[in-house]
Structure formats: structure tokens, C-alpha cells
Design an enzyme around this catalytic site. Sequence first.
Site, PDB file in Angstrom:
ATOM      1  CG  ASP A   1      -2.030   1.140   1.079  1.00  0.00           C
ATOM      2  OD1 ASP A   1      -1.955   1.751   0.089  1.00  0.00           O
ATOM      3  OD2 ASP A   1      -3.246   0.848   1.681  1.00  0.00           O
TER       4      ASP A   1
HETATM    5  C1  NOJ Z   1      -4.084   3.836   0.231  1.00  0.00           C
HETATM    6  C2  NOJ Z   1      -5.168   2.940   0.058  1.00  0.00           C
HETATM    7  O1  NOJ Z   1      -5.186   2.242   1.293  1.00  0.00           O
HETATM    8  C3  NOJ Z   1      -5.217   1.836  -0.851  1.00  0.00           C
HETATM    9  O2  NOJ Z   1      -6.363   1.318  -0.919  1.00  0.00           O
HETATM   10  C4  NOJ Z   1      -4.909   2.587  -2.147  1.00  0.00           C
HETATM   11  O3  NOJ Z   1      -4.962   1.620  -3.172  1.00  0.00           O
HETATM   12  C5  NOJ Z   1      -3.469   3.378  -2.159  1.00  0.00           C
HETATM   13  N1  NOJ Z   1      -3.649   4.273  -1.195  1.00  0.00           N
HETATM   14  C6  NOJ Z   1      -3.375   3.932  -3.730  1.00  0.00           C
HETATM   15  O4  NOJ Z   1      -4.115   5.138  -3.917  1.00  0.00           O
END
Ligand code: NOJ
Length: 803
Positions: free
Chosen positions: A289
Site C-alpha cells: 500500500d
Molecule cells: C491507500 C489505500 O489504502 C489503498 O487502498 C490505495 O489503493 C492506495 N492508497 C493508492 O491510492
Amino acid sequence: MLFFNQSLLLFLGLSSSALASDAPDGPAEDPRLAHPEEGVYTGPLADGGNWKHAFDKASSLLAQMTLPEKIIFATGHKGPCEGNIPGIERLGIPRFCIQDGPTGLRFEGFVSQFPTAHTVAATWDRDLMEERGKGMGREFRGRGVHTHLGPVTGGPLGRSPLGGRNWEGFSPDPFLSSVASYITVKAIQDQGVITSLKHFIGYEQETFRTARWRINGTVQTFRQISSDIDDKTLHETYLPSFAEAVRAGSGSVMCSYNSINGTHACENDQLLNTILKKELAFQGFVLSDWDATWSNMSSALNGLDQTMPGQGFSIGGDFGATLVDLVNEGAVPIERIDDMVLRVLTPFFHLGQDKHFPDSPTNEPRDLTGGLLVQGNESDLQFDLTDDIPDVQGDHWKIIRKIGEESITLLKNTHHSLPIKRSTRRLAVFGSDAGPSLYGLQSCGTDNYCHDRSRPYFWPGTVTTGAGSGTAWAPYVINPLEAITRRARRSYTGHTQVDWVLDDTAYDYINITATRAEQCLVFVSSFAFEGYDRDDLSLWNDGDRLIETVASHCAETVVVIHSPGPVLMERWIDHENVTAVLMAYYPGQESGNAVTNVLFGDVSPSGKLPFTLGKSLEDWPPQGIIDELVDQPNATFPEGNLIDYRYFDANSIEPRFEFGFGLSYTTFEYGKASVKVKHSKDSKALQPTNEKFEGKGGLYDQLYVVSIDIKNTGRRSGSEVAQLYLTFPSSTPSQPPLLLRGFEKLHLKPGQTKTAHFPLRAKDLSVWSVEKQLWEIPEGELVVRVGRSSRDLGEAIELPELS
Ligand code: NOJ
């Protein structure tokens, strides 16, 4: 709202152009160095599994790469998409575009806003889950996206009803979530787009989800939640839908922000190497993430294959040249690097992305708060929604509307209040949730976080989705008032007046309008967004008071709720003038049309609750969201497998409306369920897992089929979701009284009878033995019951012994 500033900073931090390359390389202590005796790579190397052909193609390209070229695949870069891998031109490998999210393309114009995952789960309709996945897959592919950051296959699963991102996932029930996860992954990947399952694993709260923010260029560390999950609960509740999605062949998994049992998810050897890659035999790549990577070496050794956002952006480990050095120093074996490359390239070849894959539309850098950053200056953000991009929406509005209709769950309907009668002359519509957004489609920024100086967060109109990376801009929104007005004109011309008050607190107008109306439709909502958990389960915008006010004047008050999960209804649910209640979830751009078709009876409601509605927050397991300001917050998951209805059942708590509940405009009669031993080998594993099973045959082989006849005994067409629940022998430890293990939605004309079938696989009847580290069917009597909901079940049937 707790920790408002921290969460806000996360987003500001992410969006700041000051995402500089001065990021420290995670915390000083590296578990590998601290424990040199463990300092070997224990993880399995991918062999491609069922993707042999693609694996061979990837291997032959790997053989031509230099070390720095190999590292390219492990490292995110700046670019037009949320995540970018630059590719290698000399080898003909294109730039890879990695993009959010689970309800459609994030910050893109002219794309569909699909119903959220919890909405499609409420349809309990496998075909609609598949159509939704296909539609999303087509849109992502059409915009040149190689990897779709979704679906949410159990992180969050929905342990606490307050979870800020529960709506991005399907259901807190592992079986319903598993079925939807498998279907969605397969449907998206069938369009040639890799899915990235998220968030692996135990990501059950937003509060303290991550511990680092960049404030004015400096990284500051706060508290980070550790989800401390015992092995049994992990295997039986939180892992199953990831396992199904791996079986469906997902090419990627995203590791989560939280720690698990004290170790960051993206450098967690036990979770990534042992469970995901060995036990589930996952052949694709683990991507972090955004900023969930805390180290370079530990992450590389412990199973992370691709760090995001990557070079020059990440707050923690950002691979790149650091990984080259680590290999040259002998700290990370080259086999591990090769493994990373193969894991990234194999799904690429397997899904045919090397052939005729559309380009992503632009190479312009994109700013995370403002769509496409056309001017380099942050204060000068502009959206660049040019017409010069492929229209990818096709006729997806049809499937969006259908899911909206089929998910709507009728919770109460006294005196046949619904459907609205043709004789009704004066209808009135109430609530900001019935009308358009006051400021337009994209007024709340890329992620639909709407706030102004006077109000921290709010949604200025009908709620069709949540906010954060799981959102998608709608191309249009049909709001309920508009659709109801049009519908009234079409069928009731000259007979029906449609009045409204959209201001939730304009009580004078509300009183007068409600007094004059024959039937009142009150639209209320609760909004949820990434970065925050919900404060409580109440309706927003004084929704309870709005309902009470209308109901005190209007003898037929119909309530429609748009919500990310459970809300409390105790203040008004038993009010004699509240004659009907519909749960409409987050239905996406066709919201108004879908609910209107149900209100006016063009479609009989057939959704059933994918979660439990309780009477008070205390009805759910305690210690849901951990928000105490201690140095190391730990969520210990003391309820084990007993989340949602399982907790209510185990503790004899009367829900307001139980899991699986939903009424119809017609009536259904259930026959007598019967069971047959019917063994068949698993044929659904596109990538088989390596989960151990103590028993005859495979873990996913079918052992029994339970069947039941269901008749539509009413005068309208309608659909019924029949559900099967299992009870383990009472001697089986840590099991809830009932577990959903099958469902089928039957579409029935008046008088028609159809048979619902519930195949039961070995895994559906097994428990995880912590001692033996395998699945086994417990000794003793296994009992199943079939019925309309988790609390309306037919007689118990004992499963016959297997020979
Ligand atoms: C943080 C989020 O938790 C995740 O779900 C997302 O895909 C990423 N940012 C990228 O935007």
C-alpha cells in the site's frame, strides 16, 4: 472525529509536491539484522503454478536483464497513474499503469461510478457480481490500466461496524465475501486486467492505520495499530476470501498499512512468505500500500515484491538503487530479485497484456488532489478532463442500475405501504440525500472528501458512494427526486403531485409539506471515508430528527437509507407512521432510477442484508476500533470468529434486523430441504492453493449438495435469496452457532417453483487445526439449515456420513 489532523495530514502528505527523495529508509532497527540467525531467505520462489507458459516467457526476458533493470519491476516511479513501473524499452516491456480502485477508475473523467462492493453483496446475485467485475475490467483496460487496485477481499472484512472502509469490501461474512471475491477477480482478470487484492491483512480500522506522515518535508512517526490475530481466527475468518481470490488467479496482492502481530504487514515473513506464498501458493506479486513499506532489506526478504509509490516518493523503503546495493553486499540474494521480476511479469504475460494493450492516455504527471496536474504549480491545480480520451463506459449504466435495484433491501412494509399506489395523489420527498450535490460532481476533489471552513466533512447531496481511494467520479448522478418526479409524470400524469424539501433542518417547510402529503419519502444517509472510522452509527445531517418530524405529520412515511454499513434506527423504526424502510447502500450513478423502480413496484425488492443491523453499538463485539492514545495500540481481536451475526447469535442478542434479512412485494414458500452425497473434484481453481487438508480428496472438492424447492406464492414476479447455514458439532472449539455456507438467488414468476442448490465443499465443513496446521472436518454431527435469513431457518438436516 478522532485523529482528524493525523488522517488529514496523511492525505496532504501524499498529495504534496514536496514528495521529495529525502525519505529516511524506515526505522533504524531491522529485524533481520537484529536476529542474524534468521537472516536467510525462507520464502518460496514462484514457479508460475498453472501459468507455466507465461512464466517461461517471463523467465526468458529475465535472462536478458541487468540487475538495475530487474529492480525496475520492484520499484514504483512517478508517472500518470497512481502507481507506475517504467518498463524496459529495449526488451519491449511497456510502462505499467497501476490504478485505483474498487468502485471504478479513480480521478478519471468519463468513467462509470459502479455500486460499491457492499452494495453488490446485498444482491446476493452471482451473475450481477460477475457483470460488475466485467464492466470494471473493461473500463480499466480501456484506459490502459494494467493493475486494478482492488477488489477489497477481506481487509477490511468489517470486524467493527464503524470501520471507515467497510463499504469498499463485500461483507463481514467470510463466505459471502469469498464468493464475491472469487467472482470479481475472475471477471476483472478475464478482461485482461490484473487485480490486486487488498488489504492483506487484518486491516480493520482506519484509526492509527499508519504511523508516518510527512509534515513540511519531515517524516513524523505516530502510533500504528497492530492487528494481533490468532492463527485460528486468521485462517477461519480473515483469510478465506483472500484464498478464494488467489484461487481465482489474482495476479497481485496489496499488503496493508497495519502491523500484524507486531510486524509491519509489508515485511511480515509469516504472512507474506509462509501463508500467502507457501500455503496459498500465490504466484503473483505483493505490492505495498502507498507508504506501507518500512524497510528495504526486510521487506525484500520477507515477501514484498513491489514498493509503492516508490523511488523519490515513499516515506519508508523505496527499493531502487538501495536494492542493487543490498544484492551487491550479499544481504538480499539475487534469486529473490529474480523472483520479484517473475512474479510481476508472469501475470502480465498470462493475461496477454503484451499483446494489443491500450495505452494509458497520457504521460502528464497527475496530482493526487486535483486530477491531472497541468500546471506544475500546486496552487494552480486544474482538472484536465479532455474529451480526447477513450469512452469506456459502454452501457455499464444498465448493470449499475440493475445492481441498485437488486440490492435494495426492504426492511419494513406495514399496511402494504409499498409499492406506491397508483391512487396516490400527493407525494413529498424529503432530505438532502434525495437531491443533487449542491456543488457538482467533482466539487469535492479527486477523492470526494467534501469539506469547507464551516463543516469539516459532509456530502452535499444524495450519497452514492464513499470517499477516499475507493471512490470514482460519476459521469452523472440520477438523484432520487429527479427520478421520482419523472416516474410520477410518466405513469401518473395529471394525478400525482410531487413536492419536496431538500434542506434537512428546514423544519417549518418540512412540517407544512409533510402535513399536505399523502405519502412521504424521506431520504437519509451516513457517509464514510478512508482515513477515518465512523464516530457512531447514527444518521448524518440529523436524519433521525428529519424522519421523526416527517412521521409526526405524515401517516405513510417511507424511509430510504444510503449507508456504508449498519445505522441505528431505534428512534423511529417502531413509529406507527414509519410504514416502510429501504436500505439502499451506495448504489453509484443510477441511484435515483434504481430506488424509484423499487418504490413504484416496477421491480420487487430482493436484496438481503450483507451485515447485521443492531439496536445499539454495544450489541457488536467490544474493542472494535482501538483509539486509545497509547504508544503501541494493539487490536487483539478477542471475539475471534464471532464477528457480525455470529456474535449476536453466540450472545443471544436480538438484532434489529438480522444478517440475510430482506422482504419482498411477493411471498415465497419453502419446501423441505434434502441432502445428497455428491462428490466432485474441484474444477474452479485457476491457481490451486497448497492448503493442507486431513481427509479424503481435495480441500475444495464438493462433498454434498443440499437442495430445496421455493415457490412464488404471490401475484408479482420476484426474487428470493435462499441461504444455507452450517452448525458444527458442539464439541468443536471457537465456532459460532451458525455459519453461512451457501446461497442462491432464484428469480420467480407468480406461481413458479424452482430448486435452489447449495454445493458443500470440504473446506466449507472444515475447521483450522492450529496444532496440526491443516484443515479438517470435525468429528461429530454436522447440521445444516436452509431459510430466508440467518434467523428464519427451516428444520435441521444432519449431513450423512461419507463412506
Ligand atoms: C491507500 C489505500 O489504502 C489503498 O487502498 C490505495 O489503493 C492506495 N492508497 C493508492 O491510492
